[in-house]
Every structure is written in C-alpha cells, then in structure tokens.
Design a protein around this motif. Structure first.
Motif, mmCIF file in Angstrom:
data_model
loop_
_atom_site.group_PDB
_atom_site.id
_atom_site.type_symbol
_atom_site.label_atom_id
_atom_site.label_comp_id
_atom_site.label_asym_id
_atom_site.label_seq_id
_atom_site.Cartn_x
_atom_site.Cartn_y
_atom_site.Cartn_z
ATOM 1 N N LEU A 30 0.949 -1.275 0.041
ATOM 2 C CA LEU A 30 0.103 -0.277 0.258
ATOM 3 C C LEU A 30 0.862 1.293 -0.050
ATOM 4 O O LEU A 30 0.436 2.220 -0.325
ATOM 5 C CB LEU A 30 -0.854 0.052 1.104
ATOM 6 N N ASP A 65 0.023 0.901 -10.322
ATOM 7 C CA ASP A 65 -0.772 0.090 -10.997
ATOM 8 C C ASP A 65 -0.448 -1.387 -10.903
ATOM 9 O O ASP A 65 -1.178 -2.133 -10.864
ATOM 10 C CB ASP A 65 -0.932 0.526 -12.579
ATOM 11 N N ALA A 74 -1.094 -2.376 -7.594
ATOM 12 C CA ALA A 74 -2.422 -2.525 -7.306
ATOM 13 C C ALA A 74 -2.688 -4.237 -7.702
ATOM 14 O O ALA A 74 -3.379 -4.838 -7.201
ATOM 15 C CB ALA A 74 -3.474 -1.686 -8.181
ATOM 16 N N GLU A 75 -2.131 -4.614 -8.585
ATOM 17 C CA GLU A 75 -2.344 -5.953 -9.206
ATOM 18 C C GLU A 75 -1.735 -6.763 -8.222
ATOM 19 O O GLU A 75 -2.312 -8.051 -7.948
ATOM 20 C CB GLU A 75 -1.307 -6.125 -10.448
ATOM 21 N N ARG A 125 -1.577 -6.515 -4.878
ATOM 22 C CA ARG A 125 -2.598 -6.172 -3.754
ATOM 23 C C ARG A 125 -3.776 -7.166 -4.211
ATOM 24 O O ARG A 125 -4.302 -7.882 -3.328
ATOM 25 C CB ARG A 125 -3.021 -4.927 -3.603
ATOM 26 N N ASN A 126 -4.207 -6.932 -5.363
ATOM 27 C CA ASN A 126 -5.312 -7.639 -5.960
ATOM 28 C C ASN A 126 -5.187 -9.311 -5.698
ATOM 29 O O ASN A 126 -6.186 -9.918 -5.470
ATOM 30 C CB ASN A 126 -5.890 -7.352 -7.212
ATOM 31 N N PHE A 176 -6.526 -8.018 2.517
ATOM 32 C CA PHE A 176 -6.639 -7.129 3.779
ATOM 33 C C PHE A 176 -7.694 -7.457 4.544
ATOM 34 O O PHE A 176 -9.018 -7.588 4.178
ATOM 35 C CB PHE A 176 -6.475 -5.780 3.251
ATOM 36 N N PRO A 207 -12.992 -7.703 -5.112
ATOM 37 C CA PRO A 207 -11.724 -7.643 -5.804
ATOM 38 C C PRO A 207 -11.532 -8.626 -7.188
ATOM 39 O O PRO A 207 -11.064 -8.207 -7.963
ATOM 40 C CB PRO A 207 -11.239 -8.358 -4.736
#
Lengths: 237, 401
Positions: free
Chosen positions: A62, A83, A86-87, A89-90, A95, A115
């Motif tokens: 994050l 970006d 973000a991928e 994290r996805n 979380f 998600p």
C-alpha cells in the motif's frame, strides 16, 4: 501458490520517512529487516506510533519504502509503479482492516465480489466463489444484507471472506479485533488460525498480547526498529 | 471492471445521495429544457408563420415605391400611381392573374355619435382574390363600386360604431365629414396579412385618392400569378414594363421594389433560425453553470469517499478503474439530467403549442444534440474530480480523516 517454508516476503534495510512541512520529516521505519515464509502466522506488535502500521502498509504494497529492498515472492517491488502494486494487492494480498472495511450501503455479497471485478473473474465463477468464501467464515446467510446492517464481528468475517476471495498468498490484518469484544475477537482469531492451519500465510498487527499469542511468531517494533523477533511459546489455539 | 458493472456502481453511488444528485442535475435540466423548448417552439413558430404566409399565397408578389425598404416607408422617390397599374395591365402578361393596388391613410371615422381613428385602405375589387376576406354582412367591392362612396367596415370597427351583432349594412358613416354608405362588414380570412380586415375600413381606391387622401399615391401593388414556377420571370417582365413606363434605364437603380413572398418567407426563416440558435446559445450558459455545479459536487464526493477510494485501491482497483468510475458517475448524472430536460422541454413545447395554437414540432437533431451535450458536460466537468480521485495514493486515502 509458493511451496511451504519458501520465503514470501523479505524486507532488507527498509527506511520510511514522511515529510513534515517543507524541510522536516518523520522517520517511521529505521532500517527494518524481516523475512516471512509461506505458511507462517506472524504478529507484529508495538506501542502506538512505533511504526507497526507503516510496516504493514509496506508489506501490503500500500506504501513504498523511502530506502531499502522489498522482495515479494523473490521480486524487488520497492520501485514498482502504483498500477503494478495494485495488481499485486489484488492477486497476492488479502486485507482485513480495523475500521472502514466494507463499502457502505453495498451488500455483503457485493463487497466480497469486488476484488474479482478488478481481477477480471467471470460472473458465474464470481457467484460460486463468493458463496464458498462466505461459508468458510460461516456468514453465507447474510449474503444479501447491506454491509451497514450487520454487527462488528460479522463485518470482520465478511472482510476475511473478501481477503480470501482471490486466493492470495498472504492475509494482512491490521488490528482486526481492535473494535470487537473479547469473545468475538477470539472467534475472528480462530478463523485466522484455521486458515493458517490450512497453509495460508497470515500477518497481523496488534498491540494486544492475547491476540498476538494466536500467532506462531511475534515481532516487536519500537521507534521504527525491530527489538525482538521470536517464536511464540505461549501460542493459543 | 466491465462497463455494465461500472454503470451499476455509478447509479448506486448517485442513489446514495439522491437529493444531492437531483439538485446537481437541476442546472443541466434547466439548460436542456431551455434548449429543447426554444428550438422546438422556434421551429413551431416558423412553421406557423410559413403556413400563414403560404395560405396568403406564394403565388404573388408586390411592388412598392422606393428603391429599398427605407425609401418605401420614408416616402422618398417618385410615387407609384394608377397609370403604373394601367401600364402593367396593358402589357398583357399572360401569367398575371390579378393586379390589386392599395393605398392607406389614417382618419377619424364617426357614426352614431361614436368616433374612432382607424386605418383606411383604398382598394379595388381585385383585392377580394388576394386577401380572401370573410364577409359577415353585405358584399365586398364590386366593379360597379369603383367610384361610389361606399365602405366595407372591419368587424371590430363595426362593433365599435354600431354595437355587437348588429348588421350596419344600409347605415352610413362619416370619414372627413364625407358620408359613406356601409355595404359590408368583413372579417379576416384567416390569413396572416388579411387580419387587418378586422380593424380597418376599406373604401374604393379612387375615392380614397380623390376625396380623402388628396393625392394619387399608391402604397403597394399586389400581383398574383397563375403559375408559381414562372413567378420570377413574371416579376422580371413587370419590372421591365415599369422601367419603360417610368423611363428608367437598365443600368439605373429602379425607384420601385418588387418583393415576392417566397423571398420574404426565406428571409423570415433565416432570421428565425438565427434567433433560435442565438437564444439556444444563451441557454447553453445554463449548461455551463450546471457543469460547474457537477464538478463541484463531484469534488465533494471524492473528498467524502476518500477512504472508500483507499479501500478500493487496497483490494486492487487501478488508476483507470477509479477514473472511469467517477467519470461515469458524472456522465450518468448529467445524462439523466439531460433526459429529464428533454421530457420537460418536449412537454413544455406541447403545452405552448396547444395554448398558442402553433404546430407541435420536435426537432430530433436538437434532442440528440442535447443528450450529447449533457453527457459531454458530465465527462468534461467530471475529468478533474475523477483524476483527483484516481491519483490518490492508497495509503493517503486510507489514512484520510
């Protein structure tokens, strides 16, 4: 999934500074080294302002470190663009936050499904996976309820279901029981323990000893430095 | 995310703040309503007036003194007189149906102790063919009346002098202390220019010239033709006859003007279209103000939902996901406003059409333009707030208090 005991997260010499005003800064992390392997259950502890949340944010992609190397599954992601993070994290990180976990006025189902919308999962598969995840945390009967019409304990269960939905490598929970009564807190911790027993890597941030005792390893952080990193001998279950 | 999912999400977000969304739409609704209303009513009015003009006849043209409209009204130049009319008659132009000369003056008319100042038209029996008056009582001028002191009263004037629903035929009135016998009462034949029949009195042209006006001037000669397709050729022939008669060379400016109603119709249409575009442009300002309102509310929305944006980014939303979500929200907001505006505009146009008695015309291109503009306003004014949302760092958004 990475095989058990393989290093999942490896932080080396992580420094994080936040600017304060024009020429001042706050040093939240001051040379942190941590290695977390697949299948571990780690509790990161520390008093308020110790830097434990900052550490979790960096582990969870994050936030990015000011200095240092941050390996996730062997790749240094410290300089990745937003970006790309973000991928990660996805697909790799689930979380569970203390507050504001769910999107307001959306149903439990939609919150858990979200998600997968970003991950491009087809609609038929999404429905099946949401119901499986909700059943895994024993809250499938609340699927149609609005997220602001369920209790605090149920919210955390939904958040765990959402964290699991993309089958991530690690679940990161930031004070997941901070808002709950003891009984509900223990129920949530038991769910996380069960997930860990099935091979899921779990990292929690807490300042409560009894909660940290659910973990297999405890890392203590004070003033942005790790002061202890030990196996938990008093592990609860 | 797929477009359908983004759209669903956008509509849900707007419904969460239904009152605020409605108020934000108001500027767009007013703008679009105004554009539709003005363009449609404008077109209706054009159609109405064109229709009226056509019913009066596109098969005729008029000749007035002066080289342009200014000199026509200022009275400069050589006047047109009956000899000019005779010259045209003698030319025997085959396409000419009727030649009707008119004169006009203003005098006090009295009868039964009532006096009223009115327009007095001097005309010939040929005017019947061109103006198509409705005769309520009596008869219009006939060939035998050319030199008689008779008068055809407009219906309003007859009512004023003799009372409601009274047949004044056989009575007499005075114009300039000269007695005239009332032989008829006329009402407008429904044509736009024939409407003066209600409020004027008509007497034979030569009587007007000799006994009332005291000059031989003719205000206008109206000429109707058999074949409208040959109107321009006939006008050229008449111009040539008049030039000969009035000794004006080909290279000189004529001291009279020929105007066809087809040309007047075109000019009128152009003026109305220009006015419509101009007023619609002014209504566009309302759209601009509405757009600024949308931007303002979207900025408030981004600020309010900062934590939500943080959460969405934490679970994997990319920059373009957030950007699209807020842009679609903004565009949906203004498009719905535009659609409501279209309904109100069409409804308003219908009401005005019914009340004013003009044709109900809805312009599809204007409607398509209105929807496109409202969506465009949403996209353009949504870009800044959407970018602001998309550029938030997840950690800053999650920490936002």
């Amino acid at each position: 999934m990475v095989k058990k005991d393989a290093v999942l997260i490896n932080l080396k010499g992580i420094i994080k500074r936040y600017p304060i005003g024009i020429d001042d800064f706050c040093q939240a992390l001051n040379g942190v080294d941590i290695s977390i392997s697949q299948g571990e259950f780690v509790a990161i502890m520390g008093p308020s302002g110790s830097g434990k949340s900052t550490l979790m944010h960096i582990i969870g992609a994050l936030d990015t470190p000011t200095k240092g190397k941050q390996f996730f599954k062997g790749k240094n992601i410290a300089s990745y663009k937003e970006d790309h993070l973000a991928e990660i994290r996805n697909k790799e990180i689930g979380f569970v936050f203390q507050f504001f976990n769910l999107l307001p006025r959306m149903s439990v189902f939609e919150n858990v499904e979200r998600p997968m919308l970003y991950g491009g999962v087809p609609i038929e598969e999404r429905k099946r996976r949401v119901m499986d995840a909700l059943e895994a945390v024993s809250i499938a009967d609340k699927a149609k309820n609005l997220s602001n019409h369920i209790s605090g304990g149920q919210i955390q269960r939904v958040a765990i279901a959402r964290a699991l939905i993309m089958d991530p490598s690690v679940i990161l929970a930031d004070e997941p029981t901070g808002n709950l009564d003891t009984k509900t807190a223990y129920e949530i911790m038991n769910i996380l323990t069960e997930l860990n027993n099935k091979g899921r890597t779990v990292v929690i941030i807490t300042h409560e000893d009894d909660i940290a005792n659910f973990a297999k390893r405890k890392i203590k952080i004070v003033d942005g430095k790790i002061v202890s990193n030990t196996k938990n001998k008093k592990k609860q279950s | 995310m797929k477009p359908r999912e983004i759209l669903r999400s956008a509509i849900r977000a707007l419904r969460m703040n239904a009152l605020r969304s409605s108020l934000t739409m108001l500027g767009i609704i007013i703008g679009i309503t105004a554009v539709i209303l003005i363009s449609s009513v404008g077109q209706g009015a054009v159609a109405f007036i064109s229709n009226e003009l056509s019913s009066f006849g596109t098969n005729f043209f008029s000749i007035s003194p002066g080289s342009d409209i200014v000199s026509t009204f200022s009275g400069g130049g050589e006047p047109i007189v009956l000899e000019d009319v005779e010259a045209i008659e003698e030319a025997n132009i085959s396409n000419i149906e009727t030649i009707a000369p008119f004169s006009l003056t203003n005098k006090v008319v009295s009868a039964n102790g009532e006096s009223v100042r009115v327009s007095i038209y001097g005309m010939t029996p040929e005017a019947l063919i061109l103006l198509k008056p409705n005769m309520i009582y009596g008869e219009f001028l006939s060939d035998d009346d050319r030199n008689s002191r008779i008068v055809i009263l407009g219906s309003d004037i007859a009512e004023e002098l003799f009372g409601e629903d009274t047949d004044p035929v056989g009575e007499s009135i005075k114009i300039n202390d000269i007695r005239f016998a009332v032989t008829g009462v006329s009402k407008s034949g429904g044509t736009f220019f024939g409407s003066f029949f209600n409020t004027a009195v008509n007497i034979p042209l030569e009587i007007l010239q000799d006994q009332i006006a005291g000059n031989e001037e003719i205000m206008e000669i109206d000429i109707s033709v058999h074949d409208t397709d040959l109107l321009n050729e006939t006008m050229d022939e008449v111009e040539s006859v008049l030039r000969d008669h009035r000794n004006i060379d080909e290279d000189e400016d004529a001291d009279f003007t020929l105007t066809s109603f087809t040309a007047a119709l075109d000019t009128f249409g152009t003026i109305t279209t220009l006015l419509t575009v101009f007023i619609a442009g002014i209504s566009g300002i309302s759209l601009l103000v509405g757009g600024i309102g949308v931007m303002n509310i979207m900025l408030v929305s981004v600020t309010e939902r900062t934590k939500e944006i943080g959460l969405l980014k934490a679970i994997g939303a990319k920059r373009k996901d957030i950007l699209t979500q807020f842009l679609i929200e903004s565009a949906v907001l203004t498009t719905i406003g535009g659609i409501i505006g279209i309904f109100l505009g069409v409804g308003g146009t219908f009401l005005i059409a019914v009340v004013a008695g003009i044709p109900f015309i809805i312009s599809v291109p204007w409607i398509l333009l209105a929807v496109s503009i409202s969506t465009l306003v949403g996209v353009v004014f949504g870009i800044y707030p959407a970018r602001k949302a998309a550029d938030l760092l997840p950690i800053d958004a999650l920490r936002y208090e």
